[in-house]
Design a protein around this motif. Sequence first.
Motif, PDB file in Angstrom:
ATOM      1  N   THR A 157      -9.673  -3.578  13.445  1.00 26.04           N
ATOM      2  CA  THR A 157      -9.530  -2.328  12.751  1.00 26.04           C
ATOM      3  C   THR A 157      -8.630  -1.474  13.741  1.00 26.04           C
ATOM      4  OG1 THR A 157     -11.639  -2.298  11.854  1.00 26.04           O
ATOM      5  CG2 THR A 157     -10.524  -0.264  11.923  1.00 26.04           C
ATOM      6  N   PHE A 158      -8.996  -1.589  15.049  1.00 27.42           N
ATOM      7  CA  PHE A 158      -7.981  -0.539  15.918  1.00 27.42           C
ATOM      8  C   PHE A 158      -6.683  -1.102  15.813  1.00 27.42           C
ATOM      9  CE2 PHE A 158     -12.156  -0.533  18.670  1.00 27.42           C
ATOM     10  CZ  PHE A 158     -12.858   0.378  17.670  1.00 27.42           C
ATOM     11  N   GLU A 159      -6.473  -2.366  15.915  1.00 24.46           N
ATOM     12  CA  GLU A 159      -5.074  -2.987  16.111  1.00 24.46           C
ATOM     13  C   GLU A 159      -4.172  -2.606  14.755  1.00 24.46           C
ATOM     14  OE1 GLU A 159      -3.950  -6.029  14.486  1.00 24.46           O
ATOM     15  OE2 GLU A 159      -2.202  -6.352  15.626  1.00 24.46           O
ATOM     16  N   GLU A 160      -5.275  -2.741  13.552  1.00 26.39           N
ATOM     17  CA  GLU A 160      -4.259  -2.731  12.417  1.00 26.39           C
ATOM     18  C   GLU A 160      -3.903  -1.014  12.297  1.00 26.39           C
ATOM     19  OE1 GLU A 160      -6.430  -5.989   9.196  1.00 26.39           O
ATOM     20  OE2 GLU A 160      -7.675  -4.207  10.006  1.00 26.39           O
ATOM     21  N   LEU A 161      -4.589  -0.146  12.559  1.00 25.12           N
ATOM     22  CA  LEU A 161      -4.529   1.255  12.653  1.00 25.12           C
ATOM     23  C   LEU A 161      -3.346   1.433  13.654  1.00 25.12           C
ATOM     24  CD1 LEU A 161      -5.252   4.271  12.012  1.00 25.12           C
ATOM     25  CD2 LEU A 161      -6.831   3.933  14.008  1.00 25.12           C
ATOM     26  N   TYR A 162      -3.453   1.127  14.796  1.00 21.11           N
ATOM     27  CA  TYR A 162      -2.253   1.471  15.819  1.00 21.11           C
ATOM     28  C   TYR A 162      -1.090   0.811  15.472  1.00 21.11           C
ATOM     29  CZ  TYR A 162      -5.724   3.938  18.869  1.00 21.11           C
ATOM     30  OH  TYR A 162      -6.626   4.714  19.336  1.00 21.11           O
ATOM     31  N   GLU A 163      -1.025  -0.149  14.789  1.00 21.64           N
ATOM     32  CA  GLU A 163       0.339  -0.891  14.493  1.00 21.64           C
ATOM     33  C   GLU A 163       0.918  -0.010  13.344  1.00 21.64           C
ATOM     34  OE1 GLU A 163       1.950  -5.199  14.367  1.00 21.64           O
ATOM     35  OE2 GLU A 163       0.785  -4.838  12.496  1.00 21.64           O
ATOM     36  N   ILE A 164       0.047   0.370  12.380  1.00 22.81           N
ATOM     37  CA  ILE A 164       0.996   0.984  11.035  1.00 22.81           C
ATOM     38  C   ILE A 164       1.229   2.374  11.781  1.00 22.81           C
ATOM     39  CG2 ILE A 164      -1.219   2.351  10.015  1.00 22.81           C
ATOM     40  CD1 ILE A 164       1.518   0.350   8.296  1.00 22.81           C
ATOM     41  N   TRP A 165       0.452   3.073  12.728  1.00 23.79           N
ATOM     42  CA  TRP A 165       0.842   4.028  13.209  1.00 23.79           C
ATOM     43  C   TRP A 165       2.152   4.263  13.924  1.00 23.79           C
ATOM     44  CZ3 TRP A 165      -2.964   6.791  16.950  1.00 23.79           C
ATOM     45  CH2 TRP A 165      -2.683   8.432  17.207  1.00 23.79           C
ATOM     46  N   THR A 166       2.202   3.150  14.751  1.00 22.33           N
ATOM     47  CA  THR A 166       3.385   2.818  15.515  1.00 22.33           C
ATOM     48  C   THR A 166       4.514   2.853  14.633  1.00 22.33           C
ATOM     49  OG1 THR A 166       2.354   1.680  17.117  1.00 22.33           O
ATOM     50  CG2 THR A 166       4.393   1.388  17.416  1.00 22.33           C
ATOM     51  N   SER A 217       0.817  -1.163  -0.022  1.00 23.46           N
ATOM     52  CA  SER A 217      -0.011  -0.082   0.014  1.00 23.46           C
ATOM     53  C   SER A 217       0.954   1.199   0.138  1.00 23.46           C
ATOM     54  CB  SER A 217      -0.772   0.115   1.287  1.00 23.46           C
ATOM     55  OG  SER A 217      -1.515  -1.361   1.253  1.00 23.46           O
ATOM     56  N   ASN A 218       0.255   2.405  -0.639  1.00 21.78           N
ATOM     57  CA  ASN A 218       0.892   3.599  -0.569  1.00 21.78           C
ATOM     58  C   ASN A 218       0.474   4.670   0.498  1.00 21.78           C
ATOM     59  OD1 ASN A 218       0.169   3.497  -3.883  1.00 21.78           O
ATOM     60  ND2 ASN A 218       2.344   3.137  -3.197  1.00 21.78           N
ATOM     61  N   ALA A 219      -0.750   4.211   1.401  1.00 18.24           N
ATOM     62  CA  ALA A 219      -1.524   4.894   2.038  1.00 18.24           C
ATOM     63  C   ALA A 219      -2.497   4.043   2.831  1.00 18.24           C
ATOM     64  CB  ALA A 219      -1.938   6.291   1.573  1.00 18.24           C
ATOM     65  N   PHE A 220      -2.914   4.546   3.975  1.00 17.64           N
ATOM     66  CA  PHE A 220      -3.762   3.715   4.950  1.00 17.64           C
ATOM     67  C   PHE A 220      -5.105   4.468   5.396  1.00 17.64           C
ATOM     68  CE2 PHE A 220       0.381   2.688   5.388  1.00 17.64           C
ATOM     69  CZ  PHE A 220       0.538   1.287   4.874  1.00 17.64           C
ATOM     70  N   ILE A 221      -6.078   4.106   5.350  1.00 16.87           N
ATOM     71  CA  ILE A 221      -7.379   4.628   6.217  1.00 16.87           C
ATOM     72  C   ILE A 221      -8.110   3.708   6.879  1.00 16.87           C
ATOM     73  CG2 ILE A 221      -8.632   4.541   3.712  1.00 16.87           C
ATOM     74  CD1 ILE A 221      -9.928   7.074   4.412  1.00 16.87           C
ATOM     75  N   ALA A 222      -8.344   4.028   8.068  1.00 18.90           N
ATOM     76  CA  ALA A 222      -9.215   3.414   8.789  1.00 18.90           C
ATOM     77  C   ALA A 222     -10.345   4.039   8.875  1.00 18.90           C
ATOM     78  CB  ALA A 222      -8.749   3.222  10.487  1.00 18.90           C
ATOM     79  N   ILE A 223     -11.640   3.136   8.535  1.00 21.83           N
ATOM     80  CA  ILE A 223     -12.957   3.508   8.538  1.00 21.83           C
ATOM     81  C   ILE A 223     -13.631   3.096   9.656  1.00 21.83           C
ATOM     82  CG2 ILE A 223     -12.998   3.818   6.212  1.00 21.83           C
ATOM     83  CD1 ILE A 223     -14.764   1.769   5.689  1.00 21.83           C
ATOM     84  N   PRO A 224     -14.853   3.011  10.019  1.00 18.67           N
ATOM     85  CA  PRO A 224     -15.501   2.193  11.243  1.00 18.67           C
ATOM     86  C   PRO A 224     -15.118   0.882  11.334  1.00 18.67           C
ATOM     87  CG  PRO A 224     -16.852   4.107  10.517  1.00 18.67           C
ATOM     88  CD  PRO A 224     -15.855   4.085   9.558  1.00 18.67           C
ATOM     89  N   GLY A 225     -14.936   0.485  12.708  1.00 18.80           N
ATOM     90  CA  GLY A 225     -14.550  -0.931  12.672  1.00 18.80           C
ATOM     91  C   GLY A 225     -14.642  -1.184  14.222  1.00 18.80           C
ATOM     92  N   GLY A 226     -14.054  -2.621  14.537  1.00 15.38           N
ATOM     93  CA  GLY A 226     -13.887  -2.889  15.744  1.00 15.38           C
ATOM     94  C   GLY A 226     -12.567  -3.191  16.306  1.00 15.38           C
ATOM     95  N   ILE A 227     -12.137  -4.340  17.076  1.00 16.24           N
ATOM     96  CA  ILE A 227     -10.666  -4.514  17.629  1.00 16.24           C
ATOM     97  C   ILE A 227      -9.852  -4.688  16.368  1.00 16.24           C
ATOM     98  CG2 ILE A 227      -9.329  -5.934  18.965  1.00 16.24           C
ATOM     99  CD1 ILE A 227     -11.949  -6.801  20.662  1.00 16.24           C
TER     100      ILE A 227
END
Length: 198
Positions: A115-124, A103-113
């Motif tokens: 989704t959060f885990e993926e978002l926080y990992e890529i942010w970290t 991927s060139n970019a990431f977007i989190a849209i509404p979701g649950g655990i």
Amino acid sequence: MTTSPTFSMCVYCGSRPGKLDAFGEAADAVGHWIGSHGGQLVYGGGKSGLMGTVARATREAGGRVVGVIPKALVDRELANELCDELHVVTTMHERKAMMAERSNAFIAIPGGIGTFEELYEIWTWRQLGYHDKPIGILNAHGYYDGMLQFLQQCVGQGFMDEWQMGLIKSGDNHATLLEQLVEEAGLSRQNDALREVI
Ligand code: AMP
């Protein structure tokens, strides 16, 4: 589509549809935007909930769909047969690394655990400098209001800095946010560091 996609957008989203129509509408709009702008969707490869909606919408709008799914979920017959490319991997770690690399970019849209885990990992990974790719949160129907408020509280309490918050773009308009992410992705050095460390 015959030409190569102009960008690859990773979407993290719920394997459930959520209770409000607004969430499905947001997933549909994101998929249509990706497809109609010559993009490629990279996602978890499932067909349930918002995951299925975003994949279907991307295809409908003429975009390519790349799914990356662990074997255990395929075995539960949850893989989406409409993927142009479906990668079946062994572990969740392998999956997230491949989604990040493709991927060139990431977007989190509404979701649950998940989704959060993926978002926080890529942010970290981004705060550590493992990659330089833009990350967004689509705050559809105010779904992430509470989380964004809490994150500001973390800054206030000294566990995060403003620059870390600044690594995430958030907004409630899918088109504005996706445009920003694609534009920023064009400036990024992309996978250079990612390949070495994950
Ligand atoms: P959740 O937000 O807990 O519904 O989890 C959704 C996220 O985790 C997605 O972005 C997927 O990458 C992954 N995931 C969770 N459940 C599934 C599933 N049934 N099939 C494929 N991926 C899934």
